[in-house]
Write a protein that holds these residues in place. Structure first.
Motif, PDB file in Angstrom:
ATOM      1  N   THR A  25       0.860  -1.187   0.000  1.00  0.00           N
ATOM      2  CA  THR A  25       0.000   0.000   0.000  1.00  0.00           C
ATOM      3  C   THR A  25       0.894   1.233   0.000  1.00  0.00           C
ATOM      4  N   LEU A  26       0.702   2.091  -1.015  1.00  0.00           N
ATOM      5  CA  LEU A  26       1.514   3.312  -1.102  1.00  0.00           C
ATOM      6  C   LEU A  26       0.779   4.491  -0.480  1.00  0.00           C
ATOM      7  N   ILE A  27       1.458   5.143   0.452  1.00  0.00           N
ATOM      8  CA  ILE A  27       0.901   6.358   1.058  1.00  0.00           C
ATOM      9  C   ILE A  27       1.804   7.536   0.696  1.00  0.00           C
ATOM     10  N   LEU A  82      10.462   3.108   2.400  1.00  0.00           N
ATOM     11  CA  LEU A  82      10.453   4.396   1.705  1.00  0.00           C
ATOM     12  C   LEU A  82      10.514   4.184   0.200  1.00  0.00           C
ATOM     13  N   PHE A  83       9.833   5.109  -0.499  1.00  0.00           N
ATOM     14  CA  PHE A  83       9.766   5.056  -1.959  1.00  0.00           C
ATOM     15  C   PHE A  83      10.140   6.470  -2.429  1.00  0.00           C
ATOM     16  N   PRO A  84      11.435   6.799  -2.348  1.00  0.00           N
ATOM     17  CA  PRO A  84      11.827   8.199  -2.504  1.00  0.00           C
ATOM     18  C   PRO A  84      11.948   8.637  -3.960  1.00  0.00           C
ATOM     19  N   ALA A 133      15.340  -1.950  -9.694  1.00  0.00           N
ATOM     20  CA  ALA A 133      15.373  -1.302 -11.005  1.00  0.00           C
ATOM     21  C   ALA A 133      13.999  -0.692 -11.253  1.00  0.00           C
ATOM     22  N   TYR A 134      13.952   0.612 -11.432  1.00  0.00           N
ATOM     23  CA  TYR A 134      12.679   1.315 -11.614  1.00  0.00           C
ATOM     24  C   TYR A 134      12.546   1.662 -13.095  1.00  0.00           C
ATOM     25  N   ILE A 135      11.446   1.226 -13.700  1.00  0.00           N
ATOM     26  CA  ILE A 135      11.273   1.404 -15.143  1.00  0.00           C
ATOM     27  C   ILE A 135       9.892   2.002 -15.393  1.00  0.00           C
ATOM     28  N   VAL A 175      12.502  -5.619  -9.776  1.00  0.00           N
ATOM     29  CA  VAL A 175      12.244  -4.738 -10.917  1.00  0.00           C
ATOM     30  C   VAL A 175      10.844  -4.162 -10.717  1.00  0.00           C
ATOM     31  N   TYR A 176      10.729  -2.842 -10.847  1.00  0.00           N
ATOM     32  CA  TYR A 176       9.445  -2.161 -10.608  1.00  0.00           C
ATOM     33  C   TYR A 176       8.990  -1.533 -11.918  1.00  0.00           C
ATOM     34  N   LEU A 177       7.877  -2.046 -12.469  1.00  0.00           N
ATOM     35  CA  LEU A 177       7.291  -1.460 -13.679  1.00  0.00           C
ATOM     36  C   LEU A 177       6.221  -0.466 -13.242  1.00  0.00           C
ATOM     37  N   GLU A 178       6.382   0.771 -13.625  1.00  0.00           N
ATOM     38  CA  GLU A 178       5.547   1.874 -13.135  1.00  0.00           C
ATOM     39  C   GLU A 178       4.824   2.553 -14.289  1.00  0.00           C
ATOM     40  N   ALA A 179       3.476   2.617 -14.216  1.00  0.00           N
ATOM     41  CA  ALA A 179       2.723   3.343 -15.247  1.00  0.00           C
ATOM     42  C   ALA A 179       2.496   4.796 -14.841  1.00  0.00           C
ATOM     43  N   GLY A 180       2.810   5.125 -13.583  1.00  0.00           N
ATOM     44  CA  GLY A 180       2.570   6.487 -13.070  1.00  0.00           C
ATOM     45  C   GLY A 180       1.384   6.475 -12.131  1.00  0.00           C
ATOM     46  N   SER A 181       1.540   7.186 -11.020  1.00  0.00           N
ATOM     47  CA  SER A 181       0.447   7.198 -10.042  1.00  0.00           C
ATOM     48  C   SER A 181      -0.805   7.815 -10.660  1.00  0.00           C
ATOM     49  N   GLY A 182      -1.925   7.138 -10.479  1.00  0.00           N
ATOM     50  CA  GLY A 182      -3.194   7.641 -11.001  1.00  0.00           C
ATOM     51  C   GLY A 182      -3.349   7.432 -12.504  1.00  0.00           C
ATOM     52  N   ALA A 183      -2.478   6.626 -13.119  1.00  0.00           N
ATOM     53  CA  ALA A 183      -2.553   6.395 -14.575  1.00  0.00           C
ATOM     54  C   ALA A 183      -3.936   5.863 -14.960  1.00  0.00           C
ATOM     55  N   VAL A 206       4.607  -4.300  -9.787  1.00  0.00           N
ATOM     56  CA  VAL A 206       3.856  -3.546 -10.794  1.00  0.00           C
ATOM     57  C   VAL A 206       2.963  -2.536 -10.082  1.00  0.00           C
ATOM     58  N   GLY A 207       3.005  -1.286 -10.543  1.00  0.00           N
ATOM     59  CA  GLY A 207       2.180  -0.253  -9.925  1.00  0.00           C
ATOM     60  C   GLY A 207       1.793   0.828 -10.910  1.00  0.00           C
ATOM     61  N   GLY A 208       0.824   1.633 -10.480  1.00  0.00           N
ATOM     62  CA  GLY A 208       0.339   2.748 -11.298  1.00  0.00           C
ATOM     63  C   GLY A 208      -0.978   2.407 -11.956  1.00  0.00           C
ATOM     64  N   GLY A 209      -2.051   3.058 -11.526  1.00  0.00           N
ATOM     65  CA  GLY A 209      -3.357   2.893 -12.179  1.00  0.00           C
ATOM     66  C   GLY A 209      -4.086   1.601 -11.862  1.00  0.00           C
ATOM     67  N   ILE A 210      -3.682   0.892 -10.815  1.00  0.00           N
ATOM     68  CA  ILE A 210      -4.393  -0.351 -10.466  1.00  0.00           C
ATOM     69  C   ILE A 210      -5.503   0.023  -9.477  1.00  0.00           C
ATOM     70  N   ARG A 211      -6.744  -0.126  -9.929  1.00  0.00           N
ATOM     71  CA  ARG A 211      -7.866   0.399  -9.142  1.00  0.00           C
ATOM     72  C   ARG A 211      -8.829  -0.666  -8.661  1.00  0.00           C
ATOM     73  N   ILE A 227       2.060  -6.196  -6.063  1.00  0.00           N
ATOM     74  CA  ILE A 227       1.168  -5.187  -6.632  1.00  0.00           C
ATOM     75  C   ILE A 227       1.135  -3.989  -5.688  1.00  0.00           C
ATOM     76  N   VAL A 228       1.270  -2.793  -6.279  1.00  0.00           N
ATOM     77  CA  VAL A 228       1.212  -1.559  -5.482  1.00  0.00           C
ATOM     78  C   VAL A 228      -0.093  -0.827  -5.786  1.00  0.00           C
ATOM     79  N   THR A 229      -0.811  -0.447  -4.736  1.00  0.00           N
ATOM     80  CA  THR A 229      -1.956   0.452  -4.955  1.00  0.00           C
ATOM     81  C   THR A 229      -1.821   1.663  -4.043  1.00  0.00           C
ATOM     82  N   GLY A 230      -2.013   2.839  -4.638  1.00  0.00           N
ATOM     83  CA  GLY A 230      -1.901   4.087  -3.890  1.00  0.00           C
ATOM     84  C   GLY A 230      -3.161   4.926  -4.027  1.00  0.00           C
ATOM     85  N   THR A 231      -3.373   5.472  -5.215  1.00  0.00           N
ATOM     86  CA  THR A 231      -4.501   6.368  -5.453  1.00  0.00           C
ATOM     87  C   THR A 231      -5.837   5.709  -5.094  1.00  0.00           C
ATOM     88  N   ALA A 232      -6.036   4.470  -5.492  1.00  0.00           N
ATOM     89  CA  ALA A 232      -7.315   3.789  -5.220  1.00  0.00           C
ATOM     90  C   ALA A 232      -7.549   3.666  -3.714  1.00  0.00           C
TER      91      ALA A 232
END
Ligand code: 1GP
Length: 255
Positions: A25-27, A82-84, A133-135, A175-183, A206-211, A227-232
């Motif tokens: 869970t991303l805060i 931390l996710f700096p 690795a952040y991609i 390895v972290y595949l990121e679509a962008g927060s709120g994608a 995998v994170g970004g836009g998973i709702r 799986i990372v969820t933040g915005t949702a």
């Protein structure tokens, strides 16, 4: 000689090994007051999340960051990772840090400079570094812009594989595949599948836009380990039920 794998990384590895996948869970400290962040973490813990990530592209620094981590720790026993977005995203009261290099950035700042400035702090604070690795995949959102990334086109999974393998061969264990927060859309399942096939044991976040629970489960089916969820979560009226729906759907994939 063996790798030095710390307790938080071991916990994530064990969660994935025992249940097939894990949930983070991303805060973002900038999105609510520290006390509210604490409540979210407490509810996320009830919902079955495995750890709390703390970070954001803008404003997740200083006193606000420290207070947010403190409240999260008051309300849950979960590890805080931390996710700096830069050296300013480090603080001493967290447990670990995704020690990332944004591999498809054009800027040396996000490839190695912030890491060099941050490394002595990670050491001094006693944070556990988790080499990652952040991609960034299209659309990439704020982090793609801030990180000056050449986002991987959604129809070019082979480019994501190339970067992911480079990260693995450099020695990164995640390895972290990121679509962008709120994608609008998460990373395409085809990219997740091809990347995981090439990575083998290296863990894939995998994170970004998973709702939704369905979307999380589909990505796990495609090969996502975490799986990372933040915005949702931020937008949810009932965080515990939302996360419990997501974690249960993820578990069913390998049940
Ligand atoms: C962002 O991958 C994370 O860095 C989470 O994205 O906010 O869209 O869940 P969301």
């Amino acid at each position: 000689m063996r790798f030095e794998i710390g307790p938080i990384e071991s916990l994530l590895v064990e969660a994935v090994e025992s249940r097939g996948s894990a949930h983070l869970t991303l805060i973002d400290p900038d999105a609510q007051k520290p006390k509210q962040a604490g409540f979210i973490a407490g509810a996320a813990s009830l919902g079955g999340t495995d750890a709390i990530m703390v970070g954001g592209s803008i404003g997740a620094t200083g006193g606000l960051l420290i207070d947010t981590v403190r409240e999260i720790k008051k309300q849950s026993d979960l590890p805080v990772i931390l996710f700096p977005s830069s050296v300013a995203g480090l603080c001493r009261n967290a447990d670990a840090v995704f020690f990332m290099s944004l591999l498809n950035s054009r800027s040396t700042s996000y490839l190695i400079e912030n890491q060099a400035l941050g490394a002595p702090l990670v050491f001094r604070y006693g944070l556990e570094p988790i080499p990652t690795a952040y991609i960034i995949v299209e659309p990439g959102g704020t982090v793609g812009w801030v990180g000056d990334a050449r986002a991987i086109p959604r129809k070019k999974p082979e480019l994501a594989v190339a970067y992911a393998l480079a990260g693995k061969y450099i020695g990164m264990r995640f390895v972290y595949l990121e679509a962008g927060s709120g994608a609008e859309m998460p990373v395409p399942p085809e990219i997740v599948e091809m990347v995981k096939k090439s990575l083998g044991n290296t863990l894939l976040i995998v994170g970004g836009g998973i709702r939704s629970a369905e979307s999380a489960a589909m990505l796990v089916e495609s090969g996502a380990d975490l799986i990372v969820t933040g915005t949702a979560v931020e937008r949810s009226m009932d965080v515990a039920s939302f996360i419990s729906g997501v974690t249960q759907a993820m578990r069913r994939v390998y049940a």
